[in-house]
Motif scaffolding. Structure first.
Motif, PDB file in Angstrom:
ATOM      1  N   ARG A 193     -87.636 -50.262 -58.240  1.00  0.00           N
ATOM      2  CA  ARG A 193     -86.596 -51.058 -56.450  1.00  0.00           C
ATOM      3  C   ARG A 193     -85.217 -49.684 -56.419  1.00  0.00           C
ATOM      4  N   ALA A 194     -85.319 -49.662 -55.465  1.00  0.00           N
ATOM      5  CA  ALA A 194     -84.510 -48.408 -54.421  1.00  0.00           C
ATOM      6  C   ALA A 194     -82.881 -49.473 -54.475  1.00  0.00           C
ATOM      7  N   ASP A 195     -81.704 -48.434 -54.968  1.00  0.00           N
ATOM      8  CA  ASP A 195     -80.387 -49.041 -54.423  1.00  0.00           C
ATOM      9  C   ASP A 195     -79.880 -48.428 -54.019  1.00  0.00           C
ATOM     10  N   PRO A 196     -79.513 -48.597 -52.907  1.00  0.00           N
ATOM     11  CA  PRO A 196     -78.854 -47.399 -51.446  1.00  0.00           C
ATOM     12  C   PRO A 196     -77.330 -46.503 -51.623  1.00  0.00           C
ATOM     13  N   ALA A 197     -76.701 -47.397 -52.767  1.00  0.00           N
ATOM     14  CA  ALA A 197     -75.863 -47.299 -53.208  1.00  0.00           C
ATOM     15  C   ALA A 197     -76.031 -46.413 -54.543  1.00  0.00           C
TER      16      ALA A 197
END
Length: 575
Positions: A530-534
């Protein structure tokens, strides 16, 4: 050690003298690349059949090393529409395939390990600011440009980290002896990209940026709604499809990062994107000039983009004359960018010389399969000793006459037959970039216009005549595909640029019952699912790389293949 990209003349001279024993002037390509990052090593280049130290067959260990492979978990999309996130999904089971030999009972208790290694392919490390790119073809087809490409280096480093973390072969627990990458290591045949690739695998600092050293100059801040603009509020087509706004994305994408390098020996096979401009055009003077220059074409009318894309796919302009004329005619409409000589193309000989540069030796071997003889003979194919009784053969299937499909020249095909006959008592594993189905380009090599070219059917026939061939391992198609051939298996592995971004562990064992088993197990990079854009750290960028590849408009579905193309046990008659 100086920073990557240094032009220190003393270091440039030192690398020149070390590379391939200064066999030719082209051995200085590592200097032009500004290659720094691997530990220097002064050992002589290995002979053509040398490789890792030979080892006797090993017994299978009691516990398999399943952890960190797709046997246990796989990145799985959540939801069915819009921008989809990734999360943990159930692992893929191992499928036993018996088309070529029976699966006899009790083989698990009798096995000895003959070879255990990792297969990487189609890394496509990409300078997204390079002038000689075809992003504008997106006006004809969405898949002609990938929004994730700016993060290819972060993705490759994450894959290296995953390979380093493996405790052994997932099927046997055997130590992993080496890695092989089967071409399209770079995307634009660019010297900067070649440096990034060699440093990613051998270890060191990489700054995935060319042109202006302080800012990004490419289609993702062009103001054209044809492309995803992550750092501004433009309602481009990709944002309308759900791709997010990510402040700081482009700044992070060109920021320096460090690769640990593979902790095992690694070998290199060449692909069409490695030696042909655009992966499809014969080398020529204008392309070299344009690639390093100060203009970049970023848009074309849809009709012109469609015509150019059709010509590219059908090999209608293999010498690139029409493309060169188009670029010349559009100079005034181009964006002005910072010129950079590191974007210039490299020749096949320079590709070999860069591998021989001791700065890129890493875990070895020196040259990563290529030797001073390869450089002197202008030959990009070789054999190497994998272990006692196991030989590896790396082929060069790129046709320098142009087009992205491949073939072999007569000299290489005859060398292959001699090598197979000379090692009839060895198990042989053959590596190439192209698959059997994508070797249909029989255009003459401009450097050898009188030499006949041979396609996939002829190569398959040669390999089938030699019962010591156990597998033909390749890439190019960007899709997992495993096909039974005449007495061996053709194993094609998915790319690391398109979702699901995979590599493989391959293990060859003797079942001591007249059969062999070839195990294949897919790997993903070490980044979180799961990617975190932050999170714009290197692991965070690698996670975005994977998630963006899932959501790229026009992305091809099904590249993971069927269950029998992923995690498998492939039976063979020992012969």
């Amino acid at each position: 050690m100086p920073p990557t990209g240094t032009t220190d003349p003393a270091l440039r001279r030192r690398a020149l003298l070390a590379a391939a024993g200064a066999v030719t002037a082209s051995a200085g390509i590592g200097l032009t690349l500004g290659s720094r990052g691997g530990a220097a090593e002064a050992s002589a280049a290995a002979p053509p059949s040398a490789g890792i130290p030979s080892t006797a067959p090993l017994p299978v260990r009691g516990a398999s090393a399943r952890r960190a492979t797709t046997l246990d978990a796989v990145a799985t999309p959540r939801g069915t529409g819009g921008y989809r996130r990734l999360g943990d999904g159930p692992g893929w089971p191992r499928v036993v395939r018996t088309e070529q030999a029976p699966a006899r009972r009790g083989r698990e208790d009798r096995r000895t390990v003959l070879a255990c290694f990792v297969h990487l392919t189609d890394l496509h490390l990409t300078d997204v600011q390079h002038p000689l790119r075809f992003e504008y073809l997106r006006a004809a087809a969405a898949q002609a440009w990938r929004p994730q490409e700016a993060l290819s280096v972060a993705g490759a480093v994450s894959l290296v980290e995953r390979v380093n973390a493996l405790s052994g072969g997932p099927a046997t627990g055997s130590p992993i002896a080496f890695a092989m990458t089967t071409g399209d290591n770079t995307d634009n045949n660019s010297r900067a990209e070649l440096q990034w690739f060699l440093t990613a695998l051998s270890g060191g600092r990489i700054e995935p940026n060319t042109g202006d050293g302080q800012r990004y100059e490419g289609v993702q801040n062009s103001g054209l709604p044809l492309y995803w603009h992550p750092e501004d509020g433009l309602r481009d087509g990709d944002k309308r499809a759900g791709l997010p706004r990510i402040d700081g994305f482009l700044t992070a994408a060109i920021r320096e990062l460090r690769s640990p390098g593979l902790r095992m020996p690694w070998y290199s096979t060449v692909g069409n994107h490695d030696t042909l401009p655009g992966g499809a055009y014969a080398r020529g003077g204008y392309f070299a000039e344009f690639a390093a220059g100060d203009r970049k074409l970023e848009s074309l009318p849809p009709a012109e983009a469609t015509a150019l894309r059709t010509a590219l796919r059908q090999a209608g302009d293999p010498l690139g004359r029409d493309l060169a004329a188009l670029l010349r005619s559009r100079t005034r409409a181009m964006r002005r960018v910072t010129p950079d000589e590191r974007r210039a193309p490299f020749t096949p000989q320079e590709y070999v010389a860069a591998h021989l540069d001791p700065w890129h030796t890493g875990a070895g071997p020196r040259g990563h399969g290529y030797t001073a003889a390869n450089l002197a003979e202008e030959r990009l194919y070789y054999s190497f000793r994998i272990a006692d009784g196991v030989l590896g053969i790396s082929l060069d299937t790129t046709d320098d006459g142009g087009h992205y499909e491949g073939s072999l020249g007569t000299a290489q095909l005859r060398w292959l037959e001699r090598t197979l006959k000379g090692h009839r008592d060895d198990h042989v594993l053959v590596f190439s970039h192209h698959t059997g189905a994508t070797m249909r380009n029989l255009r003459p090599d401009p450097a050898r216009p009188d030499e006949k070219r041979h396609g996939g059917e002829e190569l398959l026939a040669v390999l089938s005549r030699h019962p010591n061939v156990r597998a033909w391992i390749n890439g190019h198609s960007h899709k997992n595909d495993i096909t039974p051939r005449g007495g061996f298996w053709e194993v094609s592995t998915a790319s690391h640029v398109d979702f699901p971004q995979l590599a493989r562990v391959i293990e060859l064992v003797d079942n001591q019952d007249g059969t062999l088993s070839l195990f294949t197990t897919c790997l993903e990079a070490a980044a979180p699912y799961r990617a975190d854009p932050a999170d714009l750290s290197a692991p965070g960028l690698a996670a975005l790389y994977r998630e963006l590849s899932l959501n790229a408009p026009g992305a091809r579905p099904g590249l993971e293949g069927e269950p029998g193309d992923r995690n498998t046990e492939l039976l063979l008659t020992r012969g």
